[in-house]
Structure formats: structure tokens, C-alpha cells
Design a protein around this motif. Sequence first.
Motif, PDB file in Angstrom:
ATOM      1  N   ASN A 155       0.849  -1.194   0.000  1.00  0.00           N
ATOM      2  CA  ASN A 155       0.000   0.000   0.000  1.00  0.00           C
ATOM      3  C   ASN A 155       0.880   1.237   0.000  1.00  0.00           C
ATOM      4  OD1 ASN A 155      -2.641   1.410   0.354  1.00  0.00           O
ATOM      5  ND2 ASN A 155      -1.679   2.066   2.269  1.00  0.00           N
ATOM      6  N   GLU A 156       0.771   2.055  -1.036  1.00  0.00           N
ATOM      7  CA  GLU A 156       1.596   3.257  -1.201  1.00  0.00           C
ATOM      8  C   GLU A 156       3.091   2.922  -1.054  1.00  0.00           C
ATOM      9  OE1 GLU A 156       0.361   7.169  -0.144  1.00  0.00           O
ATOM     10  OE2 GLU A 156      -1.478   6.413   0.779  1.00  0.00           O
ATOM     11  N   ASP A 240      -2.226   2.014  -4.868  1.00  0.00           N
ATOM     12  CA  ASP A 240      -1.445   3.230  -5.004  1.00  0.00           C
ATOM     13  C   ASP A 240      -2.165   4.186  -5.940  1.00  0.00           C
ATOM     14  OD1 ASP A 240       0.941   4.765  -4.514  1.00  0.00           O
ATOM     15  OD2 ASP A 240       2.031   2.861  -4.450  1.00  0.00           O
ATOM     16  N   TYR A 241      -1.705   5.436  -5.986  1.00  0.00           N
ATOM     17  CA  TYR A 241      -2.246   6.335  -7.003  1.00  0.00           C
ATOM     18  C   TYR A 241      -1.426   6.153  -8.269  1.00  0.00           C
ATOM     19  CZ  TYR A 241       1.293   9.394  -4.798  1.00  0.00           C
ATOM     20  OH  TYR A 241       2.434   9.910  -4.243  1.00  0.00           O
ATOM     21  N   GLN A 298      -9.786   2.179  -5.848  1.00  0.00           N
ATOM     22  CA  GLN A 298      -9.868   1.821  -4.429  1.00  0.00           C
ATOM     23  C   GLN A 298     -11.314   1.837  -3.951  1.00  0.00           C
ATOM     24  OE1 GLN A 298      -6.917   3.239  -1.460  1.00  0.00           O
ATOM     25  NE2 GLN A 298      -8.640   4.286  -0.499  1.00  0.00           N
ATOM     26  N   MET A 338      -9.994   9.702  -2.069  1.00  0.00           N
ATOM     27  CA  MET A 338      -9.065   8.642  -2.465  1.00  0.00           C
ATOM     28  C   MET A 338      -9.701   7.593  -3.370  1.00  0.00           C
ATOM     29  SD  MET A 338      -7.139   7.955   1.199  1.00  0.00           S
ATOM     30  CE  MET A 338      -5.839   6.923   0.514  1.00  0.00           C
ATOM     31  N   PHE A 342      -6.788   6.478  -6.321  1.00  0.00           N
ATOM     32  CA  PHE A 342      -6.046   5.267  -5.969  1.00  0.00           C
ATOM     33  C   PHE A 342      -6.599   4.063  -6.720  1.00  0.00           C
ATOM     34  CE2 PHE A 342      -4.483   8.029  -2.821  1.00  0.00           C
ATOM     35  CZ  PHE A 342      -3.343   7.470  -2.278  1.00  0.00           C
TER      36      PHE A 342
END
Length: 359
Positions: A155-156, A240-241, A298, A338, A342
Motif C-alpha cells: 500500500n503506497e 497506489d495512485y 480503491q 481517495m 487510488f
Amino acid sequence: MSQTLTLEEQIELQIRTSGPMSVATYMGLCLTHPSKGYYRTGEPIGTAGDFITAPEISQMFGELIGFWLVNLWQQMSEPKAFTLLELGPGRGTLMADILRVACRAPGFRDALNLRLFETSPPLMAEQAARLEVYEPKWLQNFENFEGGPALVVANEFFDALPIRQFIRKPDGWHERQVGLVDGKRAFGLSPTPIPASAMPEAVADAEPDTLFEVSFGAAEVMRQLAKVISKQGGSILAIDYGYVRTQTGDTLQAVRRHAYADVLDAPGETDLSAHVDFGALSTVARSAGLATQPLVTQGQFLSRLGIGERASALSRSNPGSADDIRTALSRLTADDQMGTLFKVLCAHSPGLMPPGFVA
């Protein structure tokens, strides 16, 4: 000598002695310099840091991923030993929420080998304290995992890996570099052109002055993980974005104290990141023999896993926190927060059917 220089001074000294550096080199020094890098010296996550990640917004995020992991473990016939690996675990919040839920499944805890990949000593200390009961171990590389299939959560993580940037000119592509102009850090271009034929087909027809980014580091991490999973079984879940297909455009950004900042300012004190090319990562995973699910947002992923129902249940049991829960739900899933920015990628062993990807 280098220990007495600030990171800013070290970067400028390197440019003066060796010439302009690539954006990837600059980004790598800023984030992971052994003693002065952003992820080596501070605690960037949380209200006191520079940014807040989804697990810090609400426990619901990690709980749903916990259910998701149990589902895959059960699809793999509940192996008696498996590796659960998180890349860049932050403060350990996500993994704590995951395991609080997942370990309720009979046999899951006994089969678990918890592994973490982290470069920040302060964050490693927090992870150790928060996850001590699960006996975590920290990996230095992704060459192999002992003990059966591997379930990987990122995650990220991929957005923080260094990128290289190239700009199209009449004689070909030129790499964007960080150099010095009048004693100050500034962007410029390498004088040596790279033929258009060396670039991906997706940018073959790019207009003059178009900027293209590529993360060789992200591709290599995916390649190593996919190679192991193709042999041992399992999955990689990356949140993630980023964008669905390889495209052009400058996405390099800096964040400091929850606000955007200049990318070239305050090296080592500012978070640098770039949007993830999920199309490129999917291609790498498939070339190693894994299957990939169509990319989802997301918001879609969490909604399909039942975050709305989980929010309602939490609100009923904690009526005094209902407004906070509703706010957290919106931050995680709303299109203007988000929810759409994401994306969620899943690469996995053929035959598995990961939930959350098909409506």
C-alpha cells in the motif's frame, strides 16, 4: 567528510564533481540516503508527519484486506505454512488491522510467516513494537521466501520508488536531470539523445516536449516478486495512485507537512513520489507467468468487499463515533477523495479468483 555535510551539500558536491544527475538518482538520495534520507531519519506518516495513508484513516481498510487475504489462503487449500509480506509497512498499522481480523480464521495464525520490507529505522521500531506478537522478520531482498506460497501487500509503496524522466526533442528523447544553475538546483536535459525506437510503443507518437516517466525500480521489484510467486504460488496486492496504461506527463510531486512543495527544495526533508504505471507492472507480472485482474479503483475494491456494511456495523456498535466513521468511509471511497485516484492491482497464481475485482 560526508557525515558533516548536509544532504543538500552532498547533492551539490556530487553535481559539481560528477555532473548533473538523473531524476532517479536525486529521488533516491532524497528518500533513502543511508544517514540523511527522508525515510531514514524521520517519521513521515500521520498527523505529525507529512502525509496520512489509508490505514491511518480507518481500521476498516486493513480489516477488509484481512478478509481478502483469508479468502485467498482458503482458495489455496489453507497451506500449513505461507509467507505474508508487506512492502513499506509504515507504522505497522495496516498489518495490525489485517492480522487482528485474519487470525480469527482457524489455522491462519499457525501457518503464518510474517515478513516486512522496510528501510526506515524509526518505522521498523514502530513495526516491531506493534507486531511483536506475530514474530515478524525483515527481508533485505525478494530472492526467495521460505515456507510455501506468498501473499504480498503493498500500500503506497511503488509510488516512492525512483523514476527517470525523458523529454521528446526533434533529435530524440533526452533524459531530464538535476544540475546547478547560478549555484541553485535546477532541472535540465542531458545533451545525449536517446532514439525514439528505444522507448515504449505507447509513446512512439509523442509530440515535441512531451515528458515520459519510467520506474525501473518498480518493474524490478515486481519482476522479483512475480518470479517467486510463479514458483511457490500466491498473489501481489498493490494499492497506489497511478494510471491504468502507460502514458505521458509529469507526475513527480513533493509533499511537506500535508501540503505540496517544490520537488527541488529541502532534500531529505520532503516526501517525493510519482504516479504508478500499473500497465507496466501488470505486463511484468504476466511475463513471469502470473495472472492479473482488471485494474479497479480503491473505491470499487473496498465497496465490493463490503466497506459500507462494515461502516454501518461499526456505527451501530459505536454510535458516538458514527460521524467519524462516515467521514472515514468518504475519504477512502469517494470519487473526489481517495476513491478514484487510488487504483488496486492484483497479480496472482493462475486459478485463483481474488474478490473485489469483478462487479
